[in-house]
Structures are given as C-alpha cells and as structure tokens.
Design a protein around this motif. Structure first.
Motif, PDB file in Angstrom:
ATOM      1  N   HIS A  69       0.860  -1.185   0.000  1.00  0.00           N
ATOM      2  CA  HIS A  69       0.000   0.000   0.000  1.00  0.00           C
ATOM      3  C   HIS A  69       0.888   1.225   0.000  1.00  0.00           C
ATOM      4  O   HIS A  69       1.970   1.214   0.620  1.00  0.00           O
ATOM      5  N   ALA A  70       0.450   2.269  -0.654  1.00  0.00           N
ATOM      6  CA  ALA A  70       1.282   3.469  -0.798  1.00  0.00           C
ATOM      7  C   ALA A  70       1.676   4.069   0.544  1.00  0.00           C
ATOM      8  O   ALA A  70       2.731   4.692   0.663  1.00  0.00           O
ATOM      9  N   ARG A  71       0.839   3.883   1.578  1.00  0.00           N
ATOM     10  CA  ARG A  71       1.149   4.429   2.901  1.00  0.00           C
ATOM     11  C   ARG A  71       1.551   3.341   3.888  1.00  0.00           C
ATOM     12  O   ARG A  71       1.814   3.630   5.053  1.00  0.00           O
ATOM     13  N   GLY A  72       1.628   2.116   3.447  1.00  0.00           N
ATOM     14  CA  GLY A  72       2.191   1.028   4.225  1.00  0.00           C
ATOM     15  C   GLY A  72       1.796   1.009   5.689  1.00  0.00           C
ATOM     16  O   GLY A  72       0.614   1.013   6.038  1.00  0.00           O
ATOM     17  N   GLN A  73       2.811   0.984   6.560  1.00  0.00           N
ATOM     18  CA  GLN A  73       2.581   0.835   7.995  1.00  0.00           C
ATOM     19  C   GLN A  73       1.854   2.027   8.615  1.00  0.00           C
ATOM     20  O   GLN A  73       1.308   1.903   9.712  1.00  0.00           O
ATOM     21  N   CYS A  74       1.832   3.154   7.925  1.00  0.00           N
ATOM     22  CA  CYS A  74       1.043   4.279   8.426  1.00  0.00           C
ATOM     23  C   CYS A  74      -0.441   3.909   8.463  1.00  0.00           C
ATOM     24  O   CYS A  74      -1.163   4.281   9.401  1.00  0.00           O
ATOM     25  N   GLU A  75      -0.886   3.164   7.461  1.00  0.00           N
ATOM     26  CA  GLU A  75      -2.274   2.699   7.431  1.00  0.00           C
ATOM     27  C   GLU A  75      -2.533   1.658   8.519  1.00  0.00           C
ATOM     28  O   GLU A  75      -3.591   1.648   9.154  1.00  0.00           O
ATOM     29  N   GLU A  98       9.556   7.704  12.621  1.00  0.00           N
ATOM     30  CA  GLU A  98       8.865   8.916  13.075  1.00  0.00           C
ATOM     31  C   GLU A  98       7.605   9.169  12.260  1.00  0.00           C
ATOM     32  O   GLU A  98       6.590   9.626  12.797  1.00  0.00           O
ATOM     33  N   THR A  99       7.645   8.868  10.973  1.00  0.00           N
ATOM     34  CA  THR A  99       6.469   9.051  10.119  1.00  0.00           C
ATOM     35  C   THR A  99       5.348   8.120  10.540  1.00  0.00           C
ATOM     36  O   THR A  99       4.177   8.514  10.609  1.00  0.00           O
ATOM     37  N   VAL A 100       5.694   6.875  10.836  1.00  0.00           N
ATOM     38  CA  VAL A 100       4.679   5.915  11.278  1.00  0.00           C
ATOM     39  C   VAL A 100       4.140   6.319  12.649  1.00  0.00           C
ATOM     40  O   VAL A 100       2.938   6.226  12.912  1.00  0.00           O
TER      41      VAL A 100
END
Length: 337
Positions: A69-75, A98-100
């Motif tokens: 997924h384009a946002r990977g682990q952020c999702e 940090e982004t996650v």
C-alpha cells in the motif's frame, strides 16, 4: 497486487515446509466445548507490556510495506488504533519510524534487528523512544535473509528504497545486510548488554526452543514471541504452535509469551491461548488486508478476527481469557498419508 509482490507475501523459504506446517499445526487441534455455561457475553480485553489491548492480538512487523500500500505501515497504525490493539512497526520499511509514529495516536512497538554495532541498535532505540514508541521488539532469527526460492525463480528482489526508510543517506544498508548472507556477530551476551541500556520494555521475536527461551529470560527481556518468521527464514523448523508448550513451560510464567505464525481465524487465536500463549501476532493476515483496502481493510480484518474470537469463546463456554487452558482442546486423530 502484482505477481512478484504476491510471491513475496505468500511465499516462504526453501521448500516452504515450515510455511505449510504452521497452518497444519492449528488444524491438528479440536475444541472440547462446555455447554449450558450460562454465558451471555465474553471479556477479551487484556494488557501486554503495559499496553491495553481490546483482545489479545498485536500485528506483526511487515518489511517492504510500501509494496502492499502506498502508505504502508502508516495505514496499519491508523487501523490498529481504531481497533484498540497495538502494531509492531518494522525497521525494514519504506517509512521512517517517526512518520509511522505520527500516523496515529495509538501506542506502537518498534521492531529492530539483532545485527550491526550495539551502538547503532541503541541509537535506533533512542529514536523510537523519542518518537513515542511504547516498547521495542528485537528479531533474533534474521541474521540474513532466508533462502526464498519463490522469489529467486522470479528473479525478484525488493527494491532498496522499500526496506530502508529508517536509514537516510545510507538507504541501502538494511537491504544489503539482509541479503548478503554474512550473518550477525550478536550473541545472547550482546543482547543482555544492550538490554541493560534500554529504557523501554523489550520483546524478543524468533524463539523456538526452551534453551533460547531460557537465554532470553536470563538476558532480561520482557516478553518472548514464539516465531519461525512465518516460515520465511530457516525452512524445516517446527511449526510455532507445536513449539509453544515447550517455550511456555521453560518461561514458567515469568514473562508473557506471544504466538506468531499461521493465525488466520478467531478460532486460531483461541487455540493458541488455550495452549499457553498470552497474545498472538498476525502478519500475513494484516499485510493481505493492507493490500486489499489500506487502513479500512486492516480494520475490517481485525474486527472480523475479534468477532470470530469472541463468538468462538461463547460457543466454547468460556467467559474470560483466564478460563482458556489445555482442557479446551484435544488432538485430532491421525488420518494417515
């Protein structure tokens, strides 16, 4: 999902015997339900490393997550916060930790590998603490990448940028270490020395034997995950469910034990807890849901997993997690070849 990415997600190491065995081990157990138990609701909330869980599940670290997924682990972070559970965030990600961390307000566990200089590990641990992670997970069964023939046949290698979001200008470092086949010089003494310098609780992932469980406890870790990396590292090791009782006995209740490998259904969660696990970890299920629908897909999959788990507890005649024990299960008779 393209065929190469599916091979990465669905495949294992070598002949994929351990991949198949993880699933088969769960099928060797049947339930012994108790009826007329007078139960109208179940209570599945628990804690793990001081973190609240709506039910005893955490998500596994997923490397190369941007392929799914384009946002990977952020999702995944957004979905788990909504579901009331905790993700283990992979170091080998497209996205910096940090982004996650900023993707949701929910608690998170940061996963790191047991290789490289201890000072580098401690530097990442300090970054994780500063970013708000609540615990650390160290993977000990991945000194190098497993012999993944399904990917070799396809001549597919995960692009460096999909592994190396945590490495800045030295982006290829993570991928190079994983595929080089050079191993790791870490020992249990290395881990014990690192543990003494950590402020956050530490989960060790990749334990399959009583001997390593004892070493982990002696090193001062706070929890153990019984895991064979989803059959993706050394092939022909035992199924994790088969090894769970040995590790639980060795630990003797001193620290929590997590079961990782083959969990697909709520009934699987129930079996793992009845055999002694405190929590289970779900990896491929999470990654497939991520690819299918991002945060919505992951949240839906986790909701279905929780609902089936609760329904299975009700049908088994068990109200609370404390009532789940070996008496709930019996082994199915062998059917032969």
């Amino acid at each position: 999902m393209d065929a190469d990415t599916w091979a990465l997600l669905d495949g294992g190491a070598g002949a994929e015997q351990s991949l198949r065995d993880n699933l088969a081990a769960l099928q060797r157990w049947s339930f012994r339900p108790r009826n007329l138990a007078g139960i109208t609701e179940t209570r599945t909330a628990t804690t793990f490393l001081g973190l609240d869980l709506a039910f005893p599940v955490i998500t596994a670290p997923i490397g190369g997550d941007g392929l799914f997924h384009a946002r990977g682990q952020c999702e995944i972070a957004a979905a788990t916060a909504k579901a009331g559970i905790v993700p283990v965030v992979s170091e080998a990600s497209r996205f910096p930790l940090e982004t996650v961390a900023a993707a949701s307000d929910g608690p998170k566990i940061m996963q790191l590998h047991a290789w490289g200089e201890p000072e580098e590990f401690l530097g990442f641990a300090k970054r994780a603490g500063k970013a708000g992670y609540s615990a650390l997970c160290v993977t000990v069964d991945c000194p190098t990448l497993g012999w993944r023939e399904r990917l070799m046949v396809r001549r597919f290698a995960v692009p460096d940028e999909e592994w190396s979001g945590n490495y800045g200008d030295i982006g290829a470092t993570a991928a190079t270490r994983l595929v080089a086949g050079t191993g790791s010089d870490w020992t249990w003494e290395t881990l014990a020395a690192v543990r003494r310098q950590l402020e956050l609780p530490l989960l060790v992932k990749g334990i399959l034997t009583a001997e390593d469980a004892e070493q982990a406890v002696a090193a001062g870790v706070d929890a153990i995950s019984v895991s064979n990396h989803g059959g993706r590292q050394l092939d022909c090791v035992p199924a994790t469910l088969d090894q769970l009782p040995e590790v639980v006995a060795a630990v003797g209740g001193r620290i929590p034990v997590v079961l990782d490998g083959g969990i697909r259904r709520g009934a699987d969660v129930l079996k793992a807890l009845a055999l002694g696990a405190d929590v289970v970890m779900v990896g491929r299920l999470t990654a497939m849901a991520l690819a299918a629908g991002g945060a919505t897909g992951v949240y839906t999959a986790l909701t279905l997993l929780r609902e089936e788990f609760e329904r299975s507890m009700l049908l088994a005649g068990r109200r609370t997690l404390d009532e789940l024990d070996r008496s709930l299960l019996q082994q199915r008779p062998a059917t032969g070849d």
